[in-house]
Design a protein around this motif. Structure first.
Motif: not given
Ligand code: 9MJ
Length: 678
Positions: A10, A14, A40-41, A43-44, A47-48
């Motif tokens: 993932e 991203l 959005r991508l 931030q994801r 976060q990961l």
């Protein structure tokens, strides 16, 4: 698949998606994601990476802003000197350049050149090792530059890794870092609002931003990069000429000018200079000329260079965008909303391609900060569509003790008190509609093309009508009689009749035009359109409270406050009622059932160009939008239809190149009925 593996996949996807989005946005100029999807991508991914710090890698899009370097920038020798360019200022200079080439090369069959705009920024060199950005250096003196790696990493148009795989082991890419005009104006606006020093031009702003010790500041400055060549190369091949080399850099994911061209005749070089000169004002960034380079690297090598400038290249300059002239006087003008703005009256000077005799000094703070005084020598800048500005006062050249500029305490037009509100840089006349200047400006705005579009009611005429007290409010315009108008200076029976016709025509308007025409502070055309789209009726807009206004795109608390305040003023309600009583009207909103009948235009993207009969492009745009179409300003692969009128130019060409469907004036009628002609 294990959890770790799934996570790695993932994260990899991203990063790839974000890199691809940057490439599409900056290099291809063909965005694939909306800003919010990108965020959005991003931030994801962030976060990961926060949850699994072991997955963070230096080339991740989240790692553009690193830690603050402990001390200053280190000096690093360039592996190949960074050259400067010789200048040409006239066609004769260009002829002489070509003569020098043929003298040295004999007369080759065909001498091919590349032509590119000359970006007015700051030159840098980027080194990629096995496709990864490892160093960024300033040009410095050409031999040695400063290591600004942590700062260049923050620039989104600079890829942290190259695309593909066929690049050399070590590849040095050279180009220009620049600040687009809009970013520059916004930065100076922020600086002014904070009462801090502004930058004289985008070039200074770009180099100042690059040399920030804190890369977080550089990251906020919206710098861009565009490559114009290569330097040191090892362990691999690059093409053997400038044109293909730049196209190859583009393939590797590096931004290269879209205005790059090949030219093989003197006449083409001159035509390119002229063509780009015409486009100059419309570009989103400053250029100070065009650069011609002998295309073939073998010939370039044969030609070599004198001192630091290659014999194989020349910069053919445009008129300067900054000039020094004398400040004759400072006048204070009162705008539509009462803002008192200083205007510099100048000894006429040719700058940015036109003669300028007035320039803005922005606001009263700015006069104090610049310490501008009548009689001073000043630097005037004119670039693009931005109004000319005084950017610097040459205080060191001040002749004798010129008197300081006094800030007016009273409105120069109506004598009311001038107030500077807490937290606002702007001083305002408190006279409101009792002030003739505010009345004039409000009426000019009301009658203007994008508002009520009253043809023939120009600025001079409005000034006369206000000065003679024939018109005090917008409604008074519609009460004018032919005899009254015909009696005015430079008006006759015929122009009076025409004006009455135009006034009558303007009664039949659109709600967004009417809302815009009211002149609510900070409600421009776009906001007026958004308001109408959201609320449908004037009554709903007038009744909206701040909370419901905040739900409208692009409306924040300040604008919401202005709107609510406007509709609470009895005078404004009086003006609106008066206008409606006088017959100003607009179509009522589409009913639900109409909305359900899907128009064929729904979701389609249009570009409108050239002159179309009867309706203005603006009106057509609004009507297509109500049918669900999206109307944009430039042709791209995403454009579904180009609507081309008379004298359509480059957009038509681009649409043809991209294979975009082209519609003509004969199709307009059916389009406006929601039908796409086949
Ligand atoms: C700019 N400033 O746009 C060069 N440049 O080539 C272009 N500068 C250059 N080329 C060799 N397009 C030295 C400088």
């Amino acid at each position: 698949m294990s959890d770790t593996h799934r996570l790695q996949t993932e994260v990899g996807k991203l990063r790839e998606a974000l890199r691809e989005a940057n490439y599409r946005y900056y290099v291809l100029d063909d965005p694939s994601l909306t800003d919010s999807d990108y965020d959005r991508l991003f931030q994801r991914l962030k976060q990961l990476e926060t949850e699994n710090p072991e997955l963070i890698s230096d080339d991740s899009p989240t790692q553009r802003v690193g830690s603050i370097p402990a001390s200053g920038f280190t000096e690093v020798a360039h592996r190949q000197p960074m050259l400067s360019l010789d200048n040409a200022f006239s066609d004769e200079d260009l002829d002489a350049f070509l003569q020098r080439l043929t003298d040295r090369l004999g007369t080759p069959e065909t001498l091919v050149f590349t032509a590119e705009p000359k970006l007015d920024g700051t030159a840098i060199s980027l080194t990629y090792e096995r496709g990864t950005l490892i160093q960024g250096l300033t040009r410095g003196d050409g031999e040695t530059g400063e290591d600004i790696t942590s700062n260049v990493r923050t620039i989104n148009s600079i890829p942290l890794t190259l695309r593909g795989s066929a690049y050399p082991d070590i590849l040095e890419i050279r180009g220009e870092i620049y600040m687009p005009r809009q970013a520059f104006e916004a930065l100076n606006e922020r600086q002014r609002a904070k009462g801090e020093k502004t930058f004289v031009n985008p070039r200074n702003a770009a180099s100042g931003s690059l040399r920030q010790h804190d890369a977080r500041i550089t990251a906020q400055r919206q710098l861009e990069f565009c490559a114009y060549g290569t330097g040191f190369v090892e362990g691999g091949q690059i093409p053997s000429n400038q044109f293909e080399c730049l196209l190859q850099l583009r393939e590797w994911g590096v931004k290269v000018s879209h205005l790059l061209q090949k030219c093989d005749k003197l006449s083409e070089l001159k035509a390119y200079h002229e063509h780009i000169g015409k486009e100059r004002d419309g570009l989103s960034f400053d250029i100070d000329g065009v650069v011609f380079k002998v295309n073939d690297f073998g010939l370039q090598q044969k030609l070599g260079f004198v001192s630091r400038a290659p014999r194989w290249a020349i910069a053919y300059k445009f008129p300067a965008q900054e000039e020094v002239t004398r400040l004759l006087a400072i006048d204070f003008q009162v705008g539509r909303t009462g803002a008192v703005t200083p205007v510099a009256r100048l000894e006429p000077v040719f700058v940015g391609g036109v003669t300028v005799s007035n320039a803005t000094l922005h606001n009263l703070h700015e006069i104090q900060r610049l310490d501008a005084r009548a009689g001073d020598q000043v630097v005037v800048r004119r670039a693009g569509d931005v109004i000319p500005q005084v950017v610097r006062v040459l205080t060191e050249k001040r002749q004798s003790d010129l008197p300081r500029t006094e800030i007016p305490e009273n409105c120069p037009v109506c004598g009311s008190e001038v107030l500077m509100l807490e937290g606002e840089a702007v001083a305002r006349c408190t006279g409101g509609m009792t002030c003739a200047a505010q009345r004039k400006e409000s009426l000019k705005h009301f009658a203007s093309r994008k508002a009520m579009d009253i043809e023939g009611l120009g600025e001079k005429l409005i000034e006369t009508l206000v000065e003679l007290d024939m018109v005090r409010s917008a409604g008074d315009l519609y009460r004018l009689e032919a005899d009254q108008i015909a009696g005015l200076e430079r008006m006759g029976r015929k122009s009076a009749d025409n004006l009455l016709k135009a006034l009558d025509k303007s009664r039949n308007t659109r709600l967004d035009r009417f809302v815009y025409a009211l002149g609510i502070r900070e409600v421009g055309e776009a906001t007026a359109k958004n308001l109408v789209r959201h609320f449908s009726t004037l009554e709903a807009i007038m009744e909206a409270d701040e909370e419901s206004l905040l739900a409208v795109p692009d409306i924040g608390p300040i604008v919401a406050g202005h709107i609510v305040h406007f509709f609470r003023q009895p005078d404004n309600l009086g003006i609106i009622n008066d206008l409606r009583d006088l017959g100003v009207h607009w179509p009522s909103p589409r009913s639900e059932s109409e909305e359900e009948t899907a128009s064929a235009l729904d979701g389609k993207t249009f570009v409108i160009t050239g002159t179309l009969p009867d309706l203005s492009r603006d009106d057509i745009k609004a009507r297509l939008e109500t049918l669900g179409a999206k109307v944009t300003g430039s042709v791209s692969k995403k454009t579904d239809y180009l609507l081309a009128g008379e004298a359509a130019g480059s957009k038509l060409e681009k649409a043809r190149t991209l294979g975009v469907a082209i519609l003509g004036p004969e199709h307009l009628e059916s389009l406006l009925e929601g039908v796409i002609p086949v």
